[in-house]
Design a protein around this motif. Structure first.
Motif, PDB file in Angstrom:
ATOM      1  N   THR A   1       3.222   4.461  -1.025  1.00 31.95           N
ATOM      2  CA  THR A   1       3.498   5.415  -2.090  1.00 31.95           C
ATOM      3  C   THR A   1       4.926   5.880  -1.876  1.00 31.95           C
ATOM      4  OG1 THR A   1       1.199   6.140  -2.221  1.00 31.95           O
ATOM      5  CG2 THR A   1       2.861   7.642  -3.113  1.00 31.95           C
TER       6      THR A   1
ATOM      7  N   THR B   1       0.805  -1.220   0.000  1.00 37.89           N
ATOM      8  CA  THR B   1       0.000   0.000   0.000  1.00 37.89           C
ATOM      9  C   THR B   1       0.842   1.276   0.000  1.00 37.89           C
ATOM     10  OG1 THR B   1      -0.115   0.003   2.419  1.00 37.89           O
ATOM     11  CG2 THR B   1      -1.888  -1.142   1.227  1.00 37.89           C
TER      12      THR B   1
ATOM     13  N   GLU C   1       2.224   0.240  -3.862  1.00 38.77           N
ATOM     14  CA  GLU C   1       1.027   0.626  -4.610  1.00 38.77           C
ATOM     15  C   GLU C   1       1.375   1.604  -5.722  1.00 38.77           C
ATOM     16  OE1 GLU C   1      -3.223   2.812  -3.835  1.00 38.77           O
ATOM     17  OE2 GLU C   1      -2.474   1.423  -2.318  1.00 38.77           O
TER      18      GLU C   1
END
Length: 186
Positions: free
Chosen positions: A40, A38, A60
């Motif tokens: 960034t 998940t 992600e």
């Protein structure tokens, strides 16, 4: 010290797995930046995307940040994963909101942007407690690969620069030609 950029005309040289993984492995980098499904993240000095692709498989979103559009062009020719967005910018002027990134990493490019403004900008854009991983050519190396020794930093100097920028350095290791530093953003 350095602050040059790699010659984009020689970009294909950066896609050689035997040469690149000799100094930093994909597993080491994924661990160092704390990549999760998940996350960034930003690859600071992404070049041809060699390491960007490795980390993107565990995140992600990854922003491939490079100051040279020609490097992005080379990356596009190789194929860019769907979860990678290419950004043309200097590290000292990142186009991200405060705390937008969960982490950032740089492989063999710290010597190209290592100044107070860049470290301040990394601290601004990486969320508090986010991991920042830097693997770069060491000033303590023999200079048989990478940039000239005069353009490199040692682990201690890199650590001091990040600590002065508010980072807590969690891990640092010197190797024969490179160093690896892992810090937490303020």
């Amino acid at each position: 010290m350095g602050f040059h950029t790699f010659d984009a005309a020689k970009a294909a040289k950066l896609d050689d797995p035997a040469a690149r993984y000799r100094y930093v492995s994909a597993e080491e980098l994924v661990w160092a930046v704390g990549a999760t499904g998940t996350a960034t993240l930003a690859d600071l000095g992404s070049g041809t995307g060699f390491y960007t692709d490795d980390v993107a498989a565990h995140a992600e979103t990854v922003y491939g940040v490079d100051v040279q559009e020609a490097m992005h062009d080379h990356y596009r020719e190789n194929g860019v994963p769907e979860n990678v967005e290419l950004v043309t910018a200097e590290v000292a002027a990142l186009p991200f909101d405060d705390g937008e990134l969960d982490g950032a990493f740089s492989t063999m490019t710290f010597h190209e942007f290592a100044d107070d403004d860049a470290i301040t900008e990394i601290a601004r854009t990486v969320a508090a407690d986010g991991r920042v991983a830097v693997a770069d050519w060491s000033a303590d190396g023999a200079g048989e690969a990478g940039p000239p020794l005069a353009e490199r930093f040692g682990l201690e100097e890199a650590q001091a620069r990040f600590e002065a920028g508010g980072f807590e350095v969690e891990f640092g290791a010197s190797r024969s030609e490179t160093f690896l530093l892992v810090g937490r953003a303020p």
